[in-house]
Scaffold this motif. Structure first.
Motif, PDB file in Angstrom:
ATOM      1  N   LEU A  60       7.284 -13.715  -5.934  1.00  0.00           N
ATOM      2  CA  LEU A  60       8.052 -14.676  -5.140  1.00  0.00           C
ATOM      3  C   LEU A  60       7.250 -15.121  -3.923  1.00  0.00           C
ATOM      4  O   LEU A  60       7.247 -16.303  -3.560  1.00  0.00           O
ATOM      5  N   ALA A  61       6.581 -14.162  -3.302  1.00  0.00           N
ATOM      6  CA  ALA A  61       5.737 -14.496  -2.152  1.00  0.00           C
ATOM      7  C   ALA A  61       4.601 -15.416  -2.569  1.00  0.00           C
ATOM      8  O   ALA A  61       4.268 -16.374  -1.850  1.00  0.00           O
ATOM      9  N   PHE A  62       4.016 -15.156  -3.744  1.00  0.00           N
ATOM     10  CA  PHE A  62       2.961 -16.033  -4.258  1.00  0.00           C
ATOM     11  C   PHE A  62       3.489 -17.457  -4.383  1.00  0.00           C
ATOM     12  O   PHE A  62       2.841 -18.422  -3.978  1.00  0.00           O
ATOM     13  N   ALA A  63       4.675 -17.585  -4.988  1.00  0.00           N
ATOM     14  CA  ALA A  63       5.246 -18.907  -5.256  1.00  0.00           C
ATOM     15  C   ALA A  63       5.592 -19.650  -3.974  1.00  0.00           C
ATOM     16  O   ALA A  63       5.326 -20.845  -3.836  1.00  0.00           O
ATOM     17  N   ILE A  64       6.171 -18.928  -3.011  1.00  0.00           N
ATOM     18  CA  ILE A  64       6.610 -19.567  -1.773  1.00  0.00           C
ATOM     19  C   ILE A  64       5.428 -19.916  -0.873  1.00  0.00           C
ATOM     20  O   ILE A  64       5.378 -20.995  -0.266  1.00  0.00           O
ATOM     21  N   ALA A  65       4.467 -19.010  -0.781  1.00  0.00           N
ATOM     22  CA  ALA A  65       3.363 -19.193   0.165  1.00  0.00           C
ATOM     23  C   ALA A  65       2.265 -20.113  -0.346  1.00  0.00           C
ATOM     24  O   ALA A  65       1.533 -20.706   0.461  1.00  0.00           O
TER      25      ALA A  65
ATOM     26  N   ALA B 295      -1.484 -14.570  -1.864  1.00  0.00           N
ATOM     27  CA  ALA B 295      -1.259 -15.962  -2.276  1.00  0.00           C
ATOM     28  C   ALA B 295      -2.241 -16.895  -1.588  1.00  0.00           C
ATOM     29  O   ALA B 295      -2.808 -17.800  -2.220  1.00  0.00           O
ATOM     30  N   ILE B 296      -2.449 -16.708  -0.296  1.00  0.00           N
ATOM     31  CA  ILE B 296      -3.387 -17.562   0.447  1.00  0.00           C
ATOM     32  C   ILE B 296      -4.789 -17.442  -0.144  1.00  0.00           C
ATOM     33  O   ILE B 296      -5.473 -18.446  -0.390  1.00  0.00           O
ATOM     34  N   ALA B 297      -5.231 -16.205  -0.390  1.00  0.00           N
ATOM     35  CA  ALA B 297      -6.572 -15.997  -0.950  1.00  0.00           C
ATOM     36  C   ALA B 297      -6.685 -16.577  -2.352  1.00  0.00           C
ATOM     37  O   ALA B 297      -7.685 -17.215  -2.699  1.00  0.00           O
ATOM     38  N   ASN B 298      -5.655 -16.369  -3.173  1.00  0.00           N
ATOM     39  CA  ASN B 298      -5.672 -16.886  -4.539  1.00  0.00           C
ATOM     40  C   ASN B 298      -5.812 -18.399  -4.577  1.00  0.00           C
ATOM     41  O   ASN B 298      -6.530 -18.959  -5.409  1.00  0.00           O
ATOM     42  N   VAL B 299      -5.098 -19.084  -3.685  1.00  0.00           N
ATOM     43  CA  VAL B 299      -5.120 -20.545  -3.680  1.00  0.00           C
ATOM     44  C   VAL B 299      -6.453 -21.085  -3.176  1.00  0.00           C
ATOM     45  O   VAL B 299      -6.994 -22.055  -3.725  1.00  0.00           O
ATOM     46  N   LEU B 300      -7.002 -20.462  -2.151  1.00  0.00           N
ATOM     47  CA  LEU B 300      -8.180 -21.027  -1.481  1.00  0.00           C
ATOM     48  C   LEU B 300      -9.509 -20.671  -2.139  1.00  0.00           C
ATOM     49  O   LEU B 300     -10.482 -21.403  -1.989  1.00  0.00           O
TER      50      LEU B 300
ATOM     51  N   GLY C 142      -2.824 -24.729  -5.621  1.00  0.00           N
ATOM     52  CA  GLY C 142      -1.518 -24.498  -5.005  1.00  0.00           C
ATOM     53  C   GLY C 142      -0.377 -24.800  -5.967  1.00  0.00           C
ATOM     54  O   GLY C 142       0.606 -24.049  -6.035  1.00  0.00           O
ATOM     55  N   MET C 143      -0.495 -25.889  -6.727  1.00  0.00           N
ATOM     56  CA  MET C 143       0.537 -26.239  -7.696  1.00  0.00           C
ATOM     57  C   MET C 143       0.666 -25.188  -8.780  1.00  0.00           C
ATOM     58  O   MET C 143       1.766 -24.729  -9.121  1.00  0.00           O
ATOM     59  N   ALA C 144      -0.488 -24.788  -9.348  1.00  0.00           N
ATOM     60  CA  ALA C 144      -0.469 -23.817 -10.444  1.00  0.00           C
ATOM     61  C   ALA C 144       0.134 -22.493 -10.000  1.00  0.00           C
ATOM     62  O   ALA C 144       0.918 -21.876 -10.730  1.00  0.00           O
ATOM     63  N   GLN C 145      -0.208 -22.073  -8.800  1.00  0.00           N
ATOM     64  CA  GLN C 145       0.269 -20.771  -8.345  1.00  0.00           C
ATOM     65  C   GLN C 145       1.696 -20.826  -7.816  1.00  0.00           C
ATOM     66  O   GLN C 145       2.455 -19.872  -7.962  1.00  0.00           O
ATOM     67  N   CYS C 146       2.085 -21.951  -7.219  1.00  0.00           N
ATOM     68  CA  CYS C 146       3.476 -22.091  -6.772  1.00  0.00           C
ATOM     69  C   CYS C 146       4.422 -22.126  -7.973  1.00  0.00           C
ATOM     70  O   CYS C 146       5.334 -21.311  -8.094  1.00  0.00           O
ATOM     71  N   ALA C 147       4.187 -23.083  -8.877  1.00  0.00           N
ATOM     72  CA  ALA C 147       5.058 -23.215 -10.041  1.00  0.00           C
ATOM     73  C   ALA C 147       4.862 -22.058 -11.016  1.00  0.00           C
ATOM     74  O   ALA C 147       5.827 -21.543 -11.594  1.00  0.00           O
ATOM     75  N   GLY C 148       3.601 -21.643 -11.204  1.00  0.00           N
ATOM     76  CA  GLY C 148       3.320 -20.580 -12.158  1.00  0.00           C
ATOM     77  C   GLY C 148       3.952 -19.262 -11.773  1.00  0.00           C
ATOM     78  O   GLY C 148       4.589 -18.590 -12.591  1.00  0.00           O
ATOM     79  N   TYR C 149       3.817 -18.887 -10.506  1.00  0.00           N
ATOM     80  CA  TYR C 149       4.413 -17.625 -10.066  1.00  0.00           C
ATOM     81  C   TYR C 149       5.929 -17.723  -9.950  1.00  0.00           C
ATOM     82  O   TYR C 149       6.626 -16.709 -10.036  1.00  0.00           O
ATOM     83  N   SER C 150       6.448 -18.939  -9.734  1.00  0.00           N
ATOM     84  CA  SER C 150       7.909 -19.118  -9.766  1.00  0.00           C
ATOM     85  C   SER C 150       8.442 -18.794 -11.158  1.00  0.00           C
ATOM     86  O   SER C 150       9.512 -18.186 -11.305  1.00  0.00           O
ATOM     87  N   ILE C 151       7.688 -19.213 -12.169  1.00  0.00           N
ATOM     88  CA  ILE C 151       8.071 -18.911 -13.550  1.00  0.00           C
ATOM     89  C   ILE C 151       8.040 -17.409 -13.793  1.00  0.00           C
ATOM     90  O   ILE C 151       8.928 -16.844 -14.441  1.00  0.00           O
TER      91      ILE C 151
END
Length: 410
Positions: free
Chosen positions: A59-64, A115-120, A338-347
């Motif tokens: 959830l933190a991954f998706a939100i952040a 989440a920040i590290a994963n996205v950047l 950011g899109m992949a990790q926001c939507a992906g981790y939401s799933i």
């Protein structure tokens, strides 16, 4: 992109920092699973509540994730990654306090940092190592897998030491972000301003309407769903199959170590493929086979968990590589990440507690493993689509579905 630097960038030092950041990307999350039963006993958690603890980082991954790009525009890539490491460190230290709220709050903070590290990181690779994206993605996936394997293997022994408990096992993982912080401090002399990227991102409003972007996102998300469900409950699955908690923890460690193996060869080999369609079908198939094997022949668990780790680890590398390979520029890579990790981790976020509910309903883990096997089939279809050698374009453009012979580019 304009880069103001107070010192000459040293690629080896930068790469060392990236690899040490990678040690923090899994271990603080996956290392919870071996001691999950101890945590349940300590607080009297139900299976669903325990599942909620494992899903909190997702959830933190998706939100952040969407805010990571904003943070990068304000502070630069180097400083944003440093902030991520500070968050992971503080979250791990908070979990040393043996209380429910510290456990959940610390886990959430860890998730935000990761989440920040994963996205950047994909954007950083696109910027500083544009010709070695697949190889370095593989390298930091290896490092993340090895660190996670070490964490899973030592968790039970540390928790079992006289005078210690599950909180000290989780607290021991702080060594990973502390080492990364020490290695990353020299990078703070490099200040990246993203005025050009900001403009590009503002005009890249077609990304969320791009079929290719969604294929990459769903491929990433479904792999995360299967991975985190099995990682969260693998010790319990193996214990139910007759293994001791210590043996189940060791097998969990083997699965994490196996996620590192593809990075030794897969990253370098991936760049040689004309496209990734075939490999994107083969890897989810491998994962599906491992899950079916656990159901049918649990006595071969050491083989199946190794195969599962290899399949999921290679798929994760491919999913990360898709973010860079399907992007047209650094800005788009960061936005797609950011899109992949926001939507992906939401799933993926609701899957671990839902898995616990499925187990409680059927009184067996077999149904869950079968469901995950089916999801792997859907992942293979999405991977075939995302594996086409094309780029996402910034402007809006009509495209046909890939299964109906899509245009060569979007």
């Amino acid at each position: 992109m304009n880069i103001k630097t107070g010192s000459i960038k040293r690629p080896l030092l930068l790469l060392t920092g990236i690899l040490l950041i990678a040690t923090t990307l899994r271990a603080p999350v996956t290392g919870v699973a071996p001691v999950l039963e101890l945590i349940r006993d300590s607080f009297g958690f139900s299976t669903t509540t325990a599942g909620a603890l494992t899903t909190l980082p997702l959830l933190a991954f998706a939100i952040a994730s969407p805010f990571a790009v904003i943070l990068s525009r304000k502070c630069g890539l180097e400083r944003s990654l440093f902030i991520a490491l500070l968050l992971v460190t503080s979250g791990i230290l908070l979990r040393l306090i043996e209380s429910v709220w510290c456990l959940f709050l610390g886990t959430g903070i860890i998730g935000i940092g990761i989440a920040i590290a994963n996205v950047l990181l994909p954007g950083l690779l696109k910027r500083d190592f544009p010709d070695k994206i697949a190889a370095i993605t593989g390298a930091y996936s290896v490092t993340a897998g090895v660190a996670a394997a070490v964490a899973s293997t030592v968790a039970i022994p540390i928790a079992s030491l006289s005078g210690y408990g599950w909180n000290w096992a989780l607290g021991s993982f702080v060594i990973f972000p502390l080492l990364a912080i020490a290695a990353w401090i020299p990078q703070l002399a490099n200040t990246t301003t993203n005025t050009q990227n900001h403009k590009a991102i503002q005009h890249d409003d077609n990304l969320w309407r791009s079929p290719l972007a969604w294929q990459v996102t769903l491929f990433f998300g479904l792999n995360s769903l299967v991975y985190y469900v099995i990682v969260a409950w693998l010790p319990a699955i193996l214990t139910e199959a007759g293994y001791s908690p210590a043996a189940a923890g060791s097998l969990h460690g083997i699965s994490q170590l196996a996620t590192a193996v593809p990075g030794l060869i897969f990253g370098a080999v991936l760049s040689r493929f004309k496209d990734q369609k075939t490999v994107a079908i083969a890897l989810p198939t491998m994962t599906a086979l491992s899950l079916a094997g656990i159901v049918i022949l649990p006595q071969w668990a050491v083989f199946w968990v190794g195969l599962f780790g290899f399949g999921c680890g290679a798929t994760f590398i491919l999913a990360l590589a898709f973010i860079s390979l399907r992007s047209a520029n650094v800005s788009q890579a960061a936005t797609l990440s950011g899109m992949a990790q926001c939507a992906g981790y939401s799933i993926a976020a609701g899957a671990p507690p839902a898995a616990g509910m499925i187990h409680d309903y059927f009184h067996s883990w077999a149904a869950l493993l079968i469901i995950c096997t089916i999801i792997c089939g859907l992942m293979a279809i999405l991977g075939y689509c995302a594996g086409r050698p094309v780029h996402i374009q910034s402007r809006k453009q009509a495209v046909a579905p890939c299964i109906n012979n899509a245009l060569a580019t979007e």
